[in-house]
Motif scaffolding. Structure first.
Motif, PDB file in Angstrom:
ATOM      1  N   ALA A  19      10.377  14.221 -10.953  1.00 32.68           N
ATOM      2  CA  ALA A  19      10.310  12.822 -10.555  1.00 32.68           C
ATOM      3  C   ALA A  19       9.305  12.068 -11.412  1.00 32.68           C
ATOM      4  N   ARG A  20       8.152  12.705 -11.678  1.00 32.15           N
ATOM      5  CA  ARG A  20       7.157  12.041 -12.525  1.00 32.15           C
ATOM      6  C   ARG A  20       7.718  11.809 -13.925  1.00 32.15           C
ATOM      7  N   ALA A  21       8.464  12.797 -14.430  1.00 30.02           N
ATOM      8  CA  ALA A  21       9.032  12.659 -15.774  1.00 30.02           C
ATOM      9  C   ALA A  21      10.053  11.526 -15.823  1.00 30.02           C
TER      10      ALA A  21
ATOM     11  N   GLY B  76       5.454  18.364   1.001  1.00 29.86           N
ATOM     12  CA  GLY B  76       5.923  19.717   0.756  1.00 29.86           C
ATOM     13  C   GLY B  76       7.144  19.811  -0.135  1.00 29.86           C
ATOM     14  N   VAL B  77       7.517  18.690  -0.784  1.00 29.54           N
ATOM     15  CA  VAL B  77       8.629  18.745  -1.725  1.00 29.54           C
ATOM     16  C   VAL B  77       8.248  19.707  -2.863  1.00 29.54           C
ATOM     17  N   PRO B  78       9.151  20.580  -3.277  1.00 33.18           N
ATOM     18  CA  PRO B  78       8.815  21.574  -4.312  1.00 33.18           C
ATOM     19  C   PRO B  78       8.208  20.943  -5.570  1.00 33.18           C
ATOM     20  N   ASP B  79       7.261  21.666  -6.171  1.00 28.24           N
ATOM     21  CA  ASP B  79       6.561  21.141  -7.346  1.00 28.24           C
ATOM     22  C   ASP B  79       7.528  20.779  -8.456  1.00 28.24           C
ATOM     23  N   SER B  80       8.600  21.582  -8.614  1.00 27.93           N
ATOM     24  CA  SER B  80       9.546  21.311  -9.704  1.00 27.93           C
ATOM     25  C   SER B  80      10.196  19.939  -9.508  1.00 27.93           C
ATOM     26  N   VAL B  81      10.498  19.593  -8.260  1.00 29.03           N
ATOM     27  CA  VAL B  81      11.103  18.292  -7.992  1.00 29.03           C
ATOM     28  C   VAL B  81      10.083  17.177  -8.223  1.00 29.03           C
ATOM     29  N   VAL B  82       8.833  17.401  -7.786  1.00 29.78           N
ATOM     30  CA  VAL B  82       7.796  16.395  -7.975  1.00 29.78           C
ATOM     31  C   VAL B  82       7.571  16.129  -9.449  1.00 29.78           C
ATOM     32  N   GLU B  83       7.457  17.193 -10.247  1.00 31.63           N
ATOM     33  CA  GLU B  83       7.213  17.004 -11.676  1.00 31.63           C
ATOM     34  C   GLU B  83       8.385  16.336 -12.366  1.00 31.63           C
TER      35      GLU B  83
ATOM     36  N   ASP C  84       3.489  10.999  -4.896  1.00 28.27           N
ATOM     37  CA  ASP C  84       2.352  11.692  -4.280  1.00 28.27           C
ATOM     38  C   ASP C  84       2.651  12.067  -2.829  1.00 28.27           C
ATOM     39  N   VAL C  85       3.263  11.120  -2.132  1.00 32.74           N
ATOM     40  CA  VAL C  85       3.603  11.393  -0.732  1.00 32.74           C
ATOM     41  C   VAL C  85       4.627  12.512  -0.649  1.00 32.74           C
ATOM     42  N   ALA C  86       5.592  12.524  -1.574  1.00 36.86           N
ATOM     43  CA  ALA C  86       6.589  13.597  -1.584  1.00 36.86           C
ATOM     44  C   ALA C  86       5.918  14.950  -1.769  1.00 36.86           C
ATOM     45  N   ARG C  87       4.923  14.995  -2.672  1.00 39.27           N
ATOM     46  CA  ARG C  87       4.199  16.252  -2.878  1.00 39.27           C
ATOM     47  C   ARG C  87       3.441  16.647  -1.615  1.00 39.27           C
ATOM     48  N   MET C  88       2.796  15.679  -0.969  1.00 38.35           N
ATOM     49  CA  MET C  88       2.043  15.972   0.249  1.00 38.35           C
ATOM     50  C   MET C  88       2.952  16.456   1.377  1.00 38.35           C
TER      51      MET C  88
ATOM     52  N   GLY D  44       0.823  -1.199   0.000  1.00 40.71           N
ATOM     53  CA  GLY D  44       0.000   0.000   0.000  1.00 40.71           C
ATOM     54  C   GLY D  44       0.857   1.249   0.000  1.00 40.71           C
ATOM     55  N   PRO D  45       0.250   2.411  -0.214  1.00 40.57           N
ATOM     56  CA  PRO D  45       1.001   3.657  -0.286  1.00 40.57           C
ATOM     57  C   PRO D  45       1.737   3.954   1.016  1.00 40.57           C
ATOM     58  N   ASN D  46       2.790   4.747   0.892  1.00 38.40           N
ATOM     59  CA  ASN D  46       3.433   5.279   2.084  1.00 38.40           C
ATOM     60  C   ASN D  46       2.422   6.069   2.908  1.00 38.40           C
ATOM     61  N   MET D  47       2.555   6.025   4.208  1.00 37.87           N
ATOM     62  CA  MET D  47       1.702   6.776   5.132  1.00 37.87           C
ATOM     63  C   MET D  47       0.277   6.237   5.197  1.00 37.87           C
ATOM     64  N   SER D  48       0.041   5.072   4.615  1.00 36.22           N
ATOM     65  CA  SER D  48      -1.326   4.549   4.622  1.00 36.22           C
ATOM     66  C   SER D  48      -1.666   3.808   5.908  1.00 36.22           C
TER      67      SER D  48
END
Length: 868
Positions: free
Chosen positions: A805-807, A796-803, A790-794, A630-634
Motif C-alpha cells: 500500500a505504501r508503494a 493487524g493487516v499483514p506487513d506485505s499488504v501494508v508495504e 498506519d491504521v491498517a498496520r495497527m 485527523g487520522p482514523n481512530m483519533s
C-alpha cells in the motif's frame, strides 16, 4: 400482525355444533383479528386451525377431540401458567383474546357462560409478567385529515396519554420515533403501508373499527373522559385519533357492546403538546447518539446514555428519565428550574443519599393504581400502594427546608394521602395471599360479620384437630387418622386390620386398598358447619376487598399526582448523583447564541475507558461551521457525539461532563454518522446517507446542531468531494446551523479556509520511531493526511499488504503519511513540502476564478508557514 387464516372459527366441523363450540365460534367471529383462548376448566383451549397454530407456535401437544360434531384438533395451555404462552404468541405476531368463564359451573343451567375479559396486544399490555421492564409501552393511533395529521399515544399500563398534530410527514415520523410505540391502529384514511413508514418495521400496525375514527363518536368518547375536546386538542384529526385510541383501549379490556363499555377510570390526564415545544431528536439521532440503544461491539453489549445517567431508585424515576431524554426542553425557565434542584441536591450529600435510600422503597405506583382502578389489583397491590404512601412523609420532611423553587414545589405536591393509607391498613392483611377468594386477605377486626364466620370456622377446625386423639383413645386404634379431601370432605381412616374395632356410629364413606374411611353424624355436622362458614366468609371477604379496592380506585387522580412528584424527585436525585460522582458542571443555557464547552467529555466513553482526553468545543455564532480532520481512530466521531450529548443533557436540566459550558437552546440535533443500509427497502448505504442528508438540509435551522461524518463515501472520490463541498457551502451560506463536519476529503479544508464563517480543526497524533500515537486532542487548523496505512498496520493487516500500500501511494503520498502537520515528531526534523507541491499540481488554472485562486494561494501560504 400475524395473518394466518382461520384462527379459530370451527367452520370445518361437520354437523350441528355443541353449545360450547357455538360459544367459541361466536367469540372467534366477534374477535376475528385475534387468536381466542377459550377457558374450559383449568385450561385455555383452542380448536381446529387455531389449535394447530397454537400447538406449533407454543410447542405444545396437539390433541384430538371427538363429539357429535366430529373429530377435530384441540390444543390447550394451563390457566395458571398462561402468561408465558401468551407472550410467545405475541412474539409470533398474534393478538390474543382471553375468554374466561364468568359463571360458576355449578350455577350454570346450560353451557358455562364465557366472555372475553381482555385482548392482549403488544401495545396494550398491563400484566407485569408481559411488560418485562419499567419503560413506557405505548400504543398509537394515527389519523390524516384535511388539516393535517393527528397522532395519539397511550400507555395502557400507566395511563400516560399524549396527543399532537402536524402537517409535515417528516415531523410525524420524528414524533413517532420519539415515543417508539409497540403497536399502532389506523382508520380508513391511513393505509397500513403508510403507517409502517411512519412507525417503523418493529411496530405492529393494523386497521381498527372505522366507526371509532369517525369525528362524532371520537368527540363523544374524549368528552366522556376529559371534557370538551376543543379545550384540549388543536384539530379534528387529533380528536379523532384520541377517541379511536380510547375505543381501542376499551376494546382491549374485553368490552364488546357499545352500551356496556367499561370506562378506564385511571385515564385522568390527556397531554396535548406541540412538537416545537421540545428539542427534536429523530430516530436517526436517537440511534446515532445512542441515547437508549445499546449497541453490541464484538459480541459485547454496549452502554447507552440512559445507562450512565440512571441512578434512579424506582420505576417511576426510570420512566421519567427516559421521557426527559426523549423530549429535551426549549423553555429556559423550566431548564433552569430543574438545574436549580439538581444543584441544591449536588451540594447536599446527606439529603441526596437519604432521598435515594427512601425512594428504593417506592413501588411502581402508576401501574399499581391502574390495575386497582381497573378492578384487577390484588391485595398485595394494595399493600404495595400503602407501603409507598408510607414513604411519602419522609420524602416530604427531607424537602422541608429546600431552597430551590422546584424542590419546594415538590414538597407541596407530595401529598401523604393519609386517608388512603389508613383505608388500606385497616382493611387489608399485612402479608396477604395472591388469590383473593381463598381467605386471609382482609385484616381481622375490620368486619364483625367476617370475624364471627372465621371464628366459627376456626372452632370447627380445632374440634376436628382434637378428634383424632379422642377417637384413638375411644377405639384403641393407634393408627387411626382424621383427614380431608376436596371430593369426600372430612373422614376417619382405619386400616383394614383394625376395622373390627370400629364403633357402631361410624358410617362408611370410602373404601381404599388397605383402609376404610368413615364419618360420624357429629363429624358430618361439624363439616357442614365449617364449610358453610368458610364459604360465606370467603364470599364476604371478597366483597369487602372489592369495596376497599373500589374506594382506593376512586382516589386514582390523587395517587397519580403523588406518583408524578415522586417520579420527578427520583429523576432529579439521579441527575444530581451522577453530577456529584462524575464531576459534571452546571451549564449556562440560553444566555449565549454560541456553543462554548471547556474540557468537555463524552459521558459514556469516559466510563468505559481508563483515561479520557477532554476537549474544548467552540462554535461561535459568527463562525458556526467547523471542518474536522485527523487520522482514523483519533476520536472525531466521539468528539462530535460528545458535543451533541452535552447539549442534550443541558436541555433536560442536567449538569454536563465538562469544566464549564455556555450553550444556546438548540431546536434540533441532526446526525449523519456511521454507515447503514436498507436492504429490505432496496436502498444502498449511499442512498440511506443521501436520504438522511436531504432531511438535514431541508429542516435544519440556525438553531440546530448538525453532525456530519464522512458525507459522500459511497460514491467516487470526485462525486463524494463535490457533494461534501456543496453541503458545507449550503450549511454555511443558507442554513447557518452549528455544524461539525468530520471528513477525510482534505481538499475540504481549503473550502473551509475560503468561507468566512467556517474554521478548520484537527485531531493531533505523535510519531515516535515507526509508530503513530493518537493524542485525541483537538487543535486549530487542518490535518493533512488520514494515516490510513498506519491504521491498517495497527489493526493487524499483514506487513506485505501494508508495504505494498505504501508503494502504491508513491513517495510523495507516503511522505505525507509521515510528515503531516497533525503529527508531532518526537525529534526535530525537516518537513518536505511534498503536499504543497501536490496541491499546486492539482490546481486547474484554466478553470479557476480569481477568487478561488486567491483562496487557494492563501491556504497554501498558511500551510507553508505552519511547516517553518
Amino acid at each position: 400482525m400475524n395473518t394466518e387464516a382461520a384462527l379459530g372459527a370451527p367452520e370445518a366441523m361437520q354437523g350441528e355444533l355443541t353449545p360450547m363450540l357455538t360459544q367459541y365460534r361466536d367469540l372467534c367471529a366477534r374477535y376475528d383479528d385475534s387468536l381466542v383462548l377459550f377457558q374450559v376448566g383449568d385450561f385455555y383451549e383452542t380448536f381446529c386451525d387455531a389449535a394447530e397454530v397454537t400447538a406449533r407456535v407454543c410447542e405444545i401437544t396437539l390433541t384430538k377431540r371427538e363429539d357429535s360434531t366430529g373429530r377435530y384438533p384441540m390444543a390447550g395451555i394451563p390457566v395458571d401458567n398462561a402468561e408465558g404462552y401468551i407472550e410467545t404468541l405475541l412474539d409470533a405476531g398474534f393478538r390474543v383474546a382471553v375468554a374466561d368463564q364468568v359463571e360458576e359451573p355449578e350455577e350454570a343451567t346450560g353451557p358455562v357462560e364465557r366472555a372475553v375479559t381482555r385482548v392482549v396486544t403488544p401495545g396494550t399490555l398491563t400484566e407485569a409478567e408481559l411488560l418485562g421492564g419499567d419503560e413506557n409501552n405505548f400504543v398509537a393511533a394515527l389519523v390524516e385529515g384535511e388539516e393535517g395529521y393527528g397522532l395519539a399515544m397511550l400507555d395502557v399500563s400507566t395511563g400516560d396519554f399524549y396527543a399532537t398534530g402536524t402537517t409535515d410527514a417528516a415531523t410525524l415520523r420524528d414524533e413517532a420515533g420519539r415515543f417508539d410505540p409497540a403497536e399502532a391502529v389506523v382508520g380508513p384514511d391511513v393505509s397500513v403501508p403508510e403507517a409502517r413508514e411512519v412507525f417503523g418495521g418493529d411496530c405492529m400496525v393494523t386497521p381498527y373499527d372505522a366507526g371509532a375514527f369517525g369525528f362524532d363518536r371520537a368527540h363523544e368518547r374524549v368528552s366522556d373522559y376529559f371534557g370538551r375536546p376543543e379545550t384540549l386538542l388543536a384539530s379534528p384529526a387529533e380528536i379523532r385519533a384520541c377517541g379511536a385510541l380510547l375505543a381501542y383501549a376499551e376494546y382491549a379490556r374485553g368490552t364488546t357492546d357499545e352500551g356496556e363499555r367499561d370506562r378506564l377510570d385511571y385515564l385522568t390526564h390527556l397531554t396535548r403538546y406541540d412538537p416545537r415545544e421540545y428539542m427534536l431528536l429523530d430516530a436517526v439521532a436517537l440511534r446515532s447518539l445512542e441515547l437508549f440503544e445499546r449497541r453490541s461491539v464484538h459480541g459485547a453489549t454496549g452502554t447507552a446514555l440512559v445507562d450512565v445517567l440512571d441512578e434512579t431508585a424506582c420505576a417511576l424515576g426510570r420512566r421519567r428519565l427516559h421521557d426527559w431524554l426523549r423530549r429535551p426542553l426549549l423553555d429556559t425557565d423550566e431548564i433552569r428550574a430543574r438545574q436549580g434542584a439538581v444543584e441544591e441536591l449536588v451540594g447536599d450529600l446527606s439529603t441526596r443519599e437519604f432521598l435515594h435510600e427512601r425512594l428504593h422503597d417506592v413501588y411502581d405506583v402508576e401501574r399499581l393504581i391502574a390495575r386497582i382502578s381497573r378492578g384487577r389489583g390484588n391485595a398485595r397491590d394494595l399493600r404495595s400502594l400503602h407501603d409507598t404512601l408510607a414513604v411519602v412523609p419522609a420524602l416530604r420532611e427531607a424537602l422541608a427546608g429546600a431552597e430551590s423553587d422546584r424542590l419546594r414545589d415538590l414538597h407541596e405536591r407530595l401529598d401523604p394521602l393519609e386517608d388512603v393509607r389508613e383505608t388500606i391498613d385497616e382493611a387489608v392483611a399485612e402479608d396477604p395471599p395472591i388469590e383473593l377468594t381463598e381467605g386471609g386477605v382482609v385484616r381481622e377486626g375490620y368486619d364483625e360479620r367476617l370475624d364471627e364466620l372465621r371464628q366459627t370456622e376456626r372452632e370447627g377446625k380445632r374440634w376436628i384437630d382434637s378428634l383424632e386423639a379422642e377417637e384413638r383413645e375411644r377405639t384403641g386404634v393407634d393408627s387411626l387418622k382424621v383427614g380431608f379431601n376436596q371430593v369426600h370432605g372430612y373422614y376417619i381412616e382405619v386400616t383394614k386390620a383394625n376395622t373390627d374395632r370400629v364403633p357402631e356410629d361410624y358410617q362408611r364413606r370410602q373404601t381404599l386398598k388397605n383402609s376404610e374411611r368413615y364419618y360420624t353424624p357429629e363429624l358430618k355436622e361439624r363439616e357442614d358447619e365449617i364449610v358453610r362458614a368458610e364459604g360465606r366468609a370467603d364470599d364476604l371477604e371478597y366483597e369487602l376487598f372489592r369495596e376497599v379496592r373500589a374506594a382506593v380506585g376512586d382516589e386514582t387522580e390523587r395517587v397519580q399526582r403523588v406518583a408524578d412528584a415522586v417520579a420527578e424527585l427520583d429523576t432529579l436525585v439521579s441527575l444530581a448523583t451522577v453530577a456529584a460522582e462524575h464531576d459534571y458542571c452546571r451549564p449556562e443555557v440560553g444566555e449565549t447564541d454560541s456553543v462554548h464547552v471547556e474540557r468537555g467529555r463524552h459521558p459514556v466513553v469516559e466510563r468505559t475507558q481508563q483515561s479520557f482526553v477532554p476537549n474544548d468545543a467552540h462554535l461561535p455564532r459568527e463562525a458556526p461551521v467547523t471542518v474536522l480532520t485527523g487520522p482514523n481512530m483519533s476520536g472525531k466521531s466521539t468528539y462530535m457525539r460528545q458535543v451533541a450529548l452535552v447539549c442534550v443533557l443541558a436541555q433536560i436540566g442536567s449538569f454536563v461532563p465538562a469544566a464549564s459550558a455556555r450553550l444556546p437552546v438548540l431546536d434540533r440535533i441532526f446526525t449523519r454518522v456511521g454507515a447503514s443500509d436498507d436492504i429490505a427497502g432496496g436502498r444502498s448505504t449511499f442512498m440511506v446517507e443521501m436520504d438522511e442528508l436531504a432531511g438535514i438540509l431541508q429542516h435544519a435551522s440556525e438553531d440546530s446542531l448538525v453532525l456530519l461524518d464522512e458525507v459522500g463515501r459511497g460514491t467516487s472520490t470526485a462525486d463524494g468531494f463535490a457533494i461534501a463541498r456543496a453541503v458545507t457551502e449550503h450549511l454555511h451560506d443558507e442554513t447557518e446551523a452549528f455544524t461539525l463536519f468530520a471528513t477525510h476529503h482534505h481538499d475540504l479544508t481549503a473550502v473551509a479556509d475560503s468561507l468566512p464563517r467556517a474554521r478548520n480543526r484537527h485531531f493531533s497524533a505523535t510519531r515516535e520511531g515507526g509508530s503513530v500515537t493518537f493524542d485525541h486532542d483537538v487543535r486549530e487548523g487542518p490535518a493533512t493526511a488520514s494515516y490510513g496505512v498506519d491504521v491498517a498496520r495497527m489493526a493487524g493487516v499483514p506487513d506485505s499488504v501494508v508495504e505494498r500500500a505504501r508503494a502504491l501511494l508513491g513517495p510523495e503520498e507516503a511522505s505525507n503519511g509521515h510528515s503531516a502537520s497533525d503529527v508531532e515528531p518526537a525529534t526535530n526534523g525537516h518537513h518536505a513540502p511534498d503536499e504543497l507541491l501536490e496541491r499546486l499540481r492539482e490546481v486547474d488554472i484554466g478553470n479557476t476564478t480569481p477568487v478561488e485562486a486567491l483562496n487557494t494561494l492563501a491556504a497554501l501560504k498558511r500551510r507553508a508557514e505552519e511547516r517553518e
